[in-house]
Design a protein around this motif. Sequence first.
Motif, short mmCIF file in Angstrom:
data_model
loop_
_atom_site.label_atom_id
_atom_site.label_comp_id
_atom_site.label_asym_id
_atom_site.label_seq_id
_atom_site.Cartn_x
_atom_site.Cartn_y
_atom_site.Cartn_z
N TRP A 43 6.25 10.04 -5.58
CA TRP A 43 5.15 9.78 -4.66
C TRP A 43 5.37 10.54 -3.37
O TRP A 43 6.50 10.58 -2.89
CB TRP A 43 5.08 8.27 -4.38
N PRO A 44 4.40 11.15 -2.78
CA PRO A 44 3.00 11.27 -3.14
C PRO A 44 2.65 12.59 -3.82
O PRO A 44 1.52 13.05 -3.75
CB PRO A 44 2.31 11.18 -1.78
N ASP B 81 6.18 4.60 2.16
CA ASP B 81 5.36 5.06 3.28
C ASP B 81 5.11 3.90 4.22
O ASP B 81 4.29 3.04 3.95
CB ASP B 81 4.03 5.62 2.78
N LEU B 82 5.84 3.90 5.31
CA LEU B 82 5.62 2.91 6.36
C LEU B 82 5.15 3.56 7.65
O LEU B 82 4.94 2.89 8.65
CB LEU B 82 6.90 2.11 6.63
N GLU B 83 4.98 4.91 7.62
CA GLU B 83 4.54 5.62 8.81
C GLU B 83 3.15 5.16 9.20
O GLU B 83 2.29 4.92 8.35
CB GLU B 83 4.53 7.13 8.56
N ASP B 84 2.92 5.06 10.50
CA ASP B 84 1.61 4.72 11.02
C ASP B 84 1.13 3.37 10.47
O ASP B 84 -0.06 3.16 10.27
CB ASP B 84 0.62 5.84 10.67
N SER B 85 2.06 2.45 10.20
CA SER B 85 1.69 1.19 9.55
C SER B 85 0.80 0.31 10.42
O SER B 85 0.07 -0.52 9.89
CB SER B 85 2.94 0.43 9.10
N GLU B 86 0.83 0.50 11.73
CA GLU B 86 -0.05 -0.31 12.58
C GLU B 86 -1.51 0.10 12.45
O GLU B 86 -2.39 -0.65 12.80
CB GLU B 86 0.36 -0.20 14.06
N HIS B 87 -1.77 1.28 11.92
CA HIS B 87 -3.14 1.77 11.82
C HIS B 87 -3.68 1.74 10.38
O HIS B 87 -4.83 2.06 10.15
CB HIS B 87 -3.23 3.19 12.38
N ASP C 283 -4.08 -0.53 6.69
CA ASP C 283 -4.08 -1.89 6.15
C ASP C 283 -3.29 -1.97 4.85
O ASP C 283 -3.54 -2.86 4.04
CB ASP C 283 -5.51 -2.37 5.93
N PHE C 284 -2.38 -1.05 4.63
CA PHE C 284 -1.55 -1.08 3.42
C PHE C 284 -0.20 -0.45 3.71
O PHE C 284 -0.05 0.33 4.65
CB PHE C 284 -2.24 -0.35 2.26
N ARG C 285 0.77 -0.80 2.88
CA ARG C 285 2.10 -0.20 2.93
C ARG C 285 2.49 0.11 1.49
O ARG C 285 2.26 -0.68 0.59
CB ARG C 285 3.11 -1.17 3.55
N VAL C 286 3.11 1.26 1.29
CA VAL C 286 3.45 1.76 -0.04
C VAL C 286 4.94 1.57 -0.30
O VAL C 286 5.78 1.91 0.55
CB VAL C 286 3.07 3.25 -0.20
N TYR C 287 5.25 1.05 -1.50
CA TYR C 287 6.63 0.79 -1.91
C TYR C 287 6.84 1.32 -3.32
O TYR C 287 5.88 1.57 -4.05
CB TYR C 287 6.91 -0.73 -1.94
#
Length: 129
Positions: A62-63, A101-107, A109-113
Amino acid sequence: MPVARLRSVVIDCPDPHALADFYAALGGGTPDPESDDWVVLRLPDGPRLAFQRAPGLTPPEWPRADRNAQQFHLDFDAGSSWEEMDAAHEKVLALGARPLDLEDSEHKDFRVYADPAGHPFCLCRIEHA
């Protein structure tokens, strides 16, 4: 009229029992091992997931889209608040997931694991009406 009904989403993995246990802890349900090579998990109010032994599986990168790309991923509703998202984040890490992917997590509505076998999945913040 449909030709057929969706029965299962089948996920290849090196250890079907371990991955079924991971997703049972994440989404609920009880794994039902049909053999050493096949385990079924019926998620409450959700789809039936099946886990199939695939020795030598190379997890998706990913990705990437050019080689060994992900072909699908699962989205999980982790709640409607950032506090619920943060709590779900800690819990999936404790279960053996790793962030992709936790970059820009404040903007977002999802987080990738990645699950323990390397398949991508997302925790999503869903505004409940």
